[in-house]
Design a protein around this motif. Structure first.
Motif, PDB file in Angstrom:
ATOM      1  N   ASP A 137       0.820  -1.220   0.000  1.00  0.00           N
ATOM      2  CA  ASP A 137       0.000   0.000   0.000  1.00  0.00           C
ATOM      3  C   ASP A 137       0.850   1.265   0.000  1.00  0.00           C
ATOM      4  O   ASP A 137       0.320   2.364   0.144  1.00  0.00           O
ATOM      5  N   GLY A 138       2.160   1.083  -0.135  1.00  0.00           N
ATOM      6  CA  GLY A 138       3.049   2.253  -0.157  1.00  0.00           C
ATOM      7  C   GLY A 138       3.657   2.586   1.189  1.00  0.00           C
ATOM      8  O   GLY A 138       4.589   3.383   1.287  1.00  0.00           O
ATOM      9  N   TYR A 139       3.128   1.976   2.251  1.00  0.00           N
ATOM     10  CA  TYR A 139       3.641   2.259   3.595  1.00  0.00           C
ATOM     11  C   TYR A 139       5.108   1.853   3.697  1.00  0.00           C
ATOM     12  O   TYR A 139       5.512   0.811   3.196  1.00  0.00           O
ATOM     13  N   LEU A 140       5.897   2.697   4.376  1.00  0.00           N
ATOM     14  CA  LEU A 140       7.328   2.394   4.483  1.00  0.00           C
ATOM     15  C   LEU A 140       7.879   2.972   5.776  1.00  0.00           C
ATOM     16  O   LEU A 140       8.064   4.190   5.909  1.00  0.00           O
ATOM     17  N   ASN A 141       8.089   2.100   6.733  1.00  0.00           N
ATOM     18  CA  ASN A 141       8.690   2.508   8.008  1.00  0.00           C
ATOM     19  C   ASN A 141       9.067   1.228   8.708  1.00  0.00           C
ATOM     20  O   ASN A 141       8.191   0.442   9.092  1.00  0.00           O
ATOM     21  N   THR A 142      10.356   0.983   8.882  1.00  0.00           N
ATOM     22  CA  THR A 142      10.747  -0.351   9.377  1.00  0.00           C
ATOM     23  C   THR A 142      10.382  -0.551  10.834  1.00  0.00           C
ATOM     24  O   THR A 142      10.117  -1.662  11.271  1.00  0.00           O
ATOM     25  N   TYR A 143      10.372   0.544  11.631  1.00  0.00           N
ATOM     26  CA  TYR A 143      10.000   0.363  13.038  1.00  0.00           C
ATOM     27  C   TYR A 143       8.608  -0.240  13.138  1.00  0.00           C
ATOM     28  O   TYR A 143       8.391  -1.246  13.816  1.00  0.00           O
ATOM     29  N   PHE A 144       7.659   0.384  12.450  1.00  0.00           N
ATOM     30  CA  PHE A 144       6.281  -0.087  12.584  1.00  0.00           C
ATOM     31  C   PHE A 144       6.053  -1.395  11.833  1.00  0.00           C
ATOM     32  O   PHE A 144       5.325  -2.265  12.305  1.00  0.00           O
ATOM     33  N   SER A 145       6.688  -1.537  10.652  1.00  0.00           N
ATOM     34  CA  SER A 145       6.512  -2.794   9.925  1.00  0.00           C
ATOM     35  C   SER A 145       6.983  -3.973  10.762  1.00  0.00           C
ATOM     36  O   SER A 145       6.336  -5.018  10.797  1.00  0.00           O
ATOM     37  N   LEU A 146       8.101  -3.791  11.424  1.00  0.00           N
ATOM     38  CA  LEU A 146       8.712  -4.916  12.123  1.00  0.00           C
ATOM     39  C   LEU A 146       8.259  -5.039  13.564  1.00  0.00           C
ATOM     40  O   LEU A 146       8.095  -6.139  14.077  1.00  0.00           O
ATOM     41  N   LYS A 147       8.102  -3.917  14.236  1.00  0.00           N
ATOM     42  CA  LYS A 147       7.963  -3.989  15.680  1.00  0.00           C
ATOM     43  C   LYS A 147       6.535  -3.769  16.159  1.00  0.00           C
ATOM     44  O   LYS A 147       6.108  -4.400  17.119  1.00  0.00           O
ATOM     45  N   GLU A 148       5.837  -2.831  15.535  1.00  0.00           N
ATOM     46  CA  GLU A 148       4.480  -2.557  15.995  1.00  0.00           C
ATOM     47  C   GLU A 148       3.533  -2.397  14.811  1.00  0.00           C
ATOM     48  O   GLU A 148       2.966  -1.324  14.609  1.00  0.00           O
ATOM     49  N   PRO A 149       3.354  -3.469  14.037  1.00  0.00           N
ATOM     50  CA  PRO A 149       2.546  -3.349  12.822  1.00  0.00           C
ATOM     51  C   PRO A 149       1.104  -2.904  13.087  1.00  0.00           C
ATOM     52  O   PRO A 149       0.483  -2.317  12.214  1.00  0.00           O
ATOM     53  N   ASP A 150       0.614  -3.163  14.303  1.00  0.00           N
ATOM     54  CA  ASP A 150      -0.761  -2.760  14.583  1.00  0.00           C
ATOM     55  C   ASP A 150      -0.868  -1.312  15.047  1.00  0.00           C
ATOM     56  O   ASP A 150      -1.967  -0.816  15.303  1.00  0.00           O
ATOM     57  N   MET A 151       0.262  -0.667  15.169  1.00  0.00           N
ATOM     58  CA  MET A 151       0.237   0.683  15.738  1.00  0.00           C
ATOM     59  C   MET A 151       0.527   1.766  14.699  1.00  0.00           C
ATOM     60  O   MET A 151       0.753   2.922  15.060  1.00  0.00           O
ATOM     61  N   LYS A 152       0.507   1.408  13.412  1.00  0.00           N
ATOM     62  CA  LYS A 152       0.760   2.413  12.383  1.00  0.00           C
ATOM     63  C   LYS A 152      -0.189   3.598  12.530  1.00  0.00           C
ATOM     64  O   LYS A 152      -1.386   3.408  12.725  1.00  0.00           O
ATOM     65  N   TRP A 153       0.362   4.787  12.377  1.00  0.00           N
ATOM     66  CA  TRP A 153      -0.417   6.045  12.436  1.00  0.00           C
ATOM     67  C   TRP A 153      -1.202   6.185  13.738  1.00  0.00           C
ATOM     68  O   TRP A 153      -2.199   6.874  13.791  1.00  0.00           O
ATOM     69  N   LEU A 159      12.803  10.320   3.708  1.00  0.00           N
ATOM     70  CA  LEU A 159      12.900   9.438   2.550  1.00  0.00           C
ATOM     71  C   LEU A 159      12.546  10.189   1.268  1.00  0.00           C
ATOM     72  O   LEU A 159      13.199  10.032   0.230  1.00  0.00           O
ATOM     73  N   ILE A 160      11.531  11.023   1.361  1.00  0.00           N
ATOM     74  CA  ILE A 160      11.125  11.800   0.194  1.00  0.00           C
ATOM     75  C   ILE A 160      12.219  12.780  -0.223  1.00  0.00           C
ATOM     76  O   ILE A 160      12.548  12.908  -1.414  1.00  0.00           O
ATOM     77  N   ILE A 175      13.615   5.319  -6.752  1.00  0.00           N
ATOM     78  CA  ILE A 175      13.352   5.803  -5.381  1.00  0.00           C
ATOM     79  C   ILE A 175      12.303   6.912  -5.394  1.00  0.00           C
ATOM     80  O   ILE A 175      11.544   7.073  -4.429  1.00  0.00           O
ATOM     81  N   LEU A 176      12.248   7.655  -6.506  1.00  0.00           N
ATOM     82  CA  LEU A 176      11.188   8.675  -6.594  1.00  0.00           C
ATOM     83  C   LEU A 176       9.811   8.003  -6.615  1.00  0.00           C
ATOM     84  O   LEU A 176       8.859   8.474  -5.993  1.00  0.00           O
ATOM     85  N   ASP A 177       9.715   6.904  -7.309  1.00  0.00           N
ATOM     86  CA  ASP A 177       8.454   6.151  -7.318  1.00  0.00           C
ATOM     87  C   ASP A 177       8.101   5.647  -5.923  1.00  0.00           C
ATOM     88  O   ASP A 177       6.939   5.714  -5.501  1.00  0.00           O
ATOM     89  N   VAL A 178       9.116   5.144  -5.234  1.00  0.00           N
ATOM     90  CA  VAL A 178       8.888   4.712  -3.844  1.00  0.00           C
ATOM     91  C   VAL A 178       8.331   5.876  -3.040  1.00  0.00           C
ATOM     92  O   VAL A 178       7.342   5.747  -2.299  1.00  0.00           O
ATOM     93  N   ALA A 179       8.960   7.034  -3.224  1.00  0.00           N
ATOM     94  CA  ALA A 179       8.533   8.223  -2.463  1.00  0.00           C
ATOM     95  C   ALA A 179       7.115   8.625  -2.822  1.00  0.00           C
ATOM     96  O   ALA A 179       6.308   8.978  -1.955  1.00  0.00           O
ATOM     97  N   CYS A 180       6.787   8.579  -4.099  1.00  0.00           N
ATOM     98  CA  CYS A 180       5.429   8.953  -4.511  1.00  0.00           C
ATOM     99  C   CYS A 180       4.408   7.972  -3.952  1.00  0.00           C
ATOM    100  O   CYS A 180       3.342   8.368  -3.467  1.00  0.00           O
ATOM    101  N   ARG A 181       4.719   6.678  -4.001  1.00  0.00           N
ATOM    102  CA  ARG A 181       3.778   5.705  -3.439  1.00  0.00           C
ATOM    103  C   ARG A 181       3.607   5.923  -1.930  1.00  0.00           C
ATOM    104  O   ARG A 181       2.508   5.827  -1.392  1.00  0.00           O
TER     105      ARG A 181
END
Lengths: 655, 655
Positions: free
Chosen positions: B115-131, B146-147, B162-168
């Motif tokens: 879905d474009g989400y990119l943050n290793t802390y939340f992906s790995l450690k607290e996936p249920d706590m995004k935003w 990152l942008i 990487i620009l595409d990554v940033a846009c997503r």
């Protein structure tokens, strides 16, 4: 085996303070502070943090329902109140107050457990954790305060009940702690039990208490660390987060055995109480090694780590000493209790060896920091006593959040107000001391004393105009004649003292007459003999040691024992812009209308102005600031912050 | 709708820095800092705290096993490294470095979720706590970095990955946040996404990103508090204890809507990044209200809350501003990142309105605090940049525990080193800017640029002897002739500038010539035309505003843009004892052997000595201290702490 070579304070019952300056403070303690604190201890003061301290005892005694509330050392507030009450009662009978005290003692006694244990926090809240967290939880500290109160009440009234409670508590502690196998080899994070046990030994003659005191002192700082071991035993449970009482050994002066400590480290009140206990034991046991450690710590404090106001503790974190010559004026801690502890230590050293340097510091702390700790009406208190305050910064800069620019009604951690009360209520202990045929006069506070000297009952009337004028007069009344030595302290702030006995001047240049800062007058005294002491007071512009960064280029004004300060109320805002004139002669005037009467200093100065500086430039190329000549007004430091919120400064630039 | 009235920096590819002073810094970034940081990000630097930042991305990408480690914003270190690498690549091709960057980009891209989400802390450690914890957890801050990196890499290489990554990622954020019903009405605790989205808008032309940036700015500080609401939604979970990011709204500048903020409050880096984003949006949208808010905040910072070194942040607690005119030199925070942020803000304001005050502050922060943040060998870094250091006190006084007297190899919270790297690597962005037919020269840094002006390709060679001498020379090469306006900044530290075009002096007193601190030379230029700028440098003894308590009675030495300091290495210990002579003429000498070459100031002074002061007295009655005449040596502030542990001071007494 009481050591006879030490000097002893007189019983309070024999010291009647009648002094223009101090009688008012003692009246405040009796009529305002003690009743106010009683209300506070009973949670009847609106707008202040609740104390719950009496309620805790009632709950523990089975007289009320509820849960413990407050700091882990909340009990000590009741003990300090009771100790202060005892001193008041010893000074002057008061059946109503005594009845109130008896009622409190009933509650305390009922709260004591069958084995002698007495601490409402642990009895009510963590009964399984008794003696499990000495590092943090003040169990022996609270016990020490209770013992001090008990001894004071016994001396004042002769009643045994609370002394019995104290002995049972001390016996309970003695059963738990000690070198014997099976006992806990520990010591309290906050010293207090040590000096209290020596008082209990004096009151009861029971040597066990003296030995236990020495045990606690000598166990401190040994390896391996008791605090780490008990921490593991209690499964690493922490009581006070934020501080590191377990591993930061110097916080509790447990970094070295006390006999090896040369510098004052960690929590300042703890250092002062520890040193007081060390001096007590050194005196009683004639322990020269321990005494030498006391001297080292004393020297470190007073020659490298003490503010000119007699305050100690340079930083808020840990309420602690920092390092030699580090005495910031604004981020300072300077707890009122720490200066009271320093007075305890000074008095003990003075009674061991009558050197005026001890009494000088005692006076310095008493006339400045201790009474700065209380408002002129006795209703509000400082915990922290800064030497420089910018109230807006105290609000916004977190480095200063511990610094209040106005005194508070009460504190959740209410150690200071009752400490001030017990010190002022026992002020008579500090004026004189006696050793064999020598009567020492340490402080010049108007008073009448009765004392036995050379087998005669001697009455000595002291009239003192301190702290505003240096005229002191003693008049002697004695049946027949008595040969004794009267030793009068020459304060360090006076370089031109004169002493006259029956009008005849004593040559102070005579080495035999002036010993360690005391004029010794050893003669046969008769009724009608008088001694006049004239201590000329000049306004002394004090400088700090050149290694002190915070005072260099500045002076502090001192006259007699009183350190002065400038306040915004007299001088407007931006006190940092004021530079006093080196050549201006100070004007000294007593203002009877100012806060009950204060001596005020006026001095020629100039103020560097912001006028003409473009406000859109924060820095610009050097040019002389515009200045205007002003008269700077200084009031005694102890009286600051009695006229609303405003800036204050002790150290000021001079040119 | 890009706003055409704003001035634009030149592409880095068109700015070739060739400067005796700055080329070395850029070489250090290229040859030392970036490789060193690469090792650090990969945990290959011994004796420093591990970073784990690359490993976190690898784990999130499925390329490695393990758990997340590090700060919640650890990802941003990789982004800042990549951004710096991009600037280096744009300046000078480097296939090996580009390949390394491509490999990192591969990993980052694989770590991005569908879905474009990119943050290793939340992906790995607290996936249920995004935003769920915007107040504390830097999710949008990391996205912003990152942008920024993505835009920089795209500009440098033209590669889209990487620009595409940033846009997503930005699209993902746009789907979550916004004013629409069902979206989160929130904003990040740490500003950064705002300015990054404007960069992404510039790179892609997609207005959504600009609107989202404005949304985040205008949502901040609205009532009710988003941070309190999300705190309740996540069942009051706290990430950073100790700080109070939920309720202390000013910490994150959420105490007022940004358009209503008049004073810089809270965390200094956040303020600077926020202001940069505000200026970006104000410029793009021609939003005068927002611009006025920028001006208010700018004025508050530079006229009331900035150190003479261009540092900001007066206190460690919250790494924050405190109050007007509160600038303590020792307990200061003065984070390197905050001065970098101030440069970002200054540059944006300068590009909106070409007033030299913005460039003056940019220069002040750059030549002093920013390069003070790095050792002369590029291997060690300061996070905190004090103006007065007593190393022993830093060890013992907890008020100073954040102040290091020596630079560190890396930090657990490693925001500053990569921030220095990306600023220095993009230095070419700050030297010039162009608006229609005007070319502004903001900084005097030797360089060659190519630029199109009036339809002609113009090459401008700048030769500069700053910061040691004020001689600057420009030579123009152009095919045929071109009519354009060359606007040269006259720095605020120079009061006697001379400008000559082809040898003919321009009258700076002519109001038309000097506008807002820039000399405008509007004419037809031909190859061979030269401009000579002579900026005489005197040693300026700077004074602080009379409301500044910490500088009163003192001066700081500044010569050109360089603020000087005294160090123990040159002057011995106890720098506070030194008083420089008002009448002494400063000697200025370039020491080629000192730390790679530094200009050194010598000045007549005297030192107040401790000799003759009895060490057993901490205070005594005023007497003149013994002094000895000395020559005080000052070195540039940025070069302090490169010769071992020792005292340092910027502000010094003068008489």
């Amino acid at each position: 085996m009481k050591n006879q070579s030490i000097s002893k304070p007189l019983p309070l019952a024999n010291v009647h303070i009648q002094d223009d300056f101090w009688s008012e403070y003692i009246r405040l303690v009796r009529e305002v502070v003690i009743p106010y604190q009683w209300e506070a201890l009973n949670d009847r003061v609106e707008g202040t943090e609740p104390s719950h301290a009496i309620q805790n005892f009632k709950i523990a005694a089975g007289l009320a329902q509820g849960e413990f509330y407050g700091m882990v050392f909340q009990d000590s507030d009741v003990a300090k109140w009771l100790e202060a009450v005892s001193y008041l009662l010893e000074t002057k009978r008061d059946p109503d107050l005594e009845q109130l005290a008896d009622e409190v003692i009933e509650i305390i006694a009922k709260a004591q457990q069958a084995d002698g244990y007495l601490n409402t926090y642990f009895s009510l809240k963590e009964p399984d954790m008794k003696w499990m967290n000495l590092a943090e939880c003040h169990e022996l500290y609270c016990a020490g305060h209770l013992i001090e109160a008990a001894v004071a009440y016994y001396k004042a009234t002769g009643k045994m009940k609370i002394l019995d409670v104290a002995c049972r508590l001390a016996d309970c502690i003695d059963a738990v702690f000690g070198a014997d196998v099976g006992k806990l080899h520990g010591y309290d994070g906050h010293q207090e039990i040590e000096l209290a046990l020596v008082k209990l030994y004096h009151a009861t003659g029971k040597e066990t208490y003296l030995s236990l005191s020495q045990y606690f002192l000598d166990e401190r700082g040994t390896d391996p660390s008791f605090y780490e071991m008990e921490f593991e035993r209690r499964n690493r449970k922490i009581h006070f987060g934020g501080l590191n009482m377990i591993y930061d050994r110097s916080y509790s002066q447990a970094h070295l055995p006390v006999r090896m400590q040369k510098t004052a480290e960690g929590h300042a009140v703890r250092v002062a109480y520890m040193c007081s206990g060390m001096a007590d034991v050194a005196a009683e046991k004639d322990d020269q090694e321990l005494l030498e450690a006391c001297r080292s710590l004393w020297n470190n404090i007073v020659t490298k780590r003490m503010y000119i106001t007699g305050a100690i503790g340079s930083m808020a974190h840990g309420e602690a000493f920092s390092l030699d010559y580090d005495l910031p004026n604004d981020t300072v801690y300077a707890e009122t209790c720490a200066s009271i502890g320093l007075i305890f230590f000074a008095q003990r050293m003075l009674n061991i060896e009558a050197k005026s340097e001890y009494a000088d510091v005692m006076e310095q702390a008493l006339y400045n920091t201790v009474i700065s700790g209380m408002s002129r009406d006795g209703r509000q208190f400082f915990y922290v006593n800064p030497l420089e305050v910018w109230p807006d910064a105290c609000d916004s800069n977190k480095n200063l959040k511990h610094v209040k620019s106005q005194r508070q009604g009460w504190f959740g951690c209410a150690c200071c107000p009752p400490n001030i009360a017990r010190l002022l209520a026992s002020l008579g202990h500090y004026v004189y001391s006696k050793k064999e045929k020598t009567l020492y006069a340490h402080l010049y506070i108007g008073s009448q004393i009765e004392i036995e000297l050379d087998g005669h009952l001697v009455s000595l009337l002291q009239q003192s105009e301190l702290p505003w004028k240096g005229d002191v007069r003693f008049a002697i009344t004695v049946e027949g004649e008595a040969k004794f030595n009267l030793a009068l302290r020459i304060p360090n702030w006076c370089k031109a003292a004169e002493v006259r006995v029956n009008g005849i001047t004593i040559q102070l240049s005579d080495a035999a007459a002036l010993v360690d800062g005391y004029v010794h007058i050893n003669r046969v005294w008769r009724s009608g003999d008088t001694i006049e002491l004239n201590l000329p007071m000049t306004v002394n512009r004090m400088k700090g040691h050149p290694l002190l960064r915070e005072t260099i280029g500045k002076v502090a004004l001192q006259r007699g024992p009183i350190v002065y300060c400038m306040e915004e109320a007299d001088n407007g805002a931006n006190l940092h812009q004021i530079v006093i004139e080196r050549k201006s002669q100070e004007q000294v005037q007593f203002d009877t209308k100012l806060l009950g009467g204060l001596q005020v200093l006026s001095i020629g100065a100039h103020k560097e102005l912001a006028d003409g500086w473009e406000d859109d430039l924060l820095y610009k190329v050097d040019e002389d600031l515009r200045t205007e000549p002003i008269t700077a007004t200084f009031i005694p430091y102890f009286a600051w912050a009695n006229r609303g919120r405003g800036e204050m400064v002790v150290w000021v630039r001079e040119n």
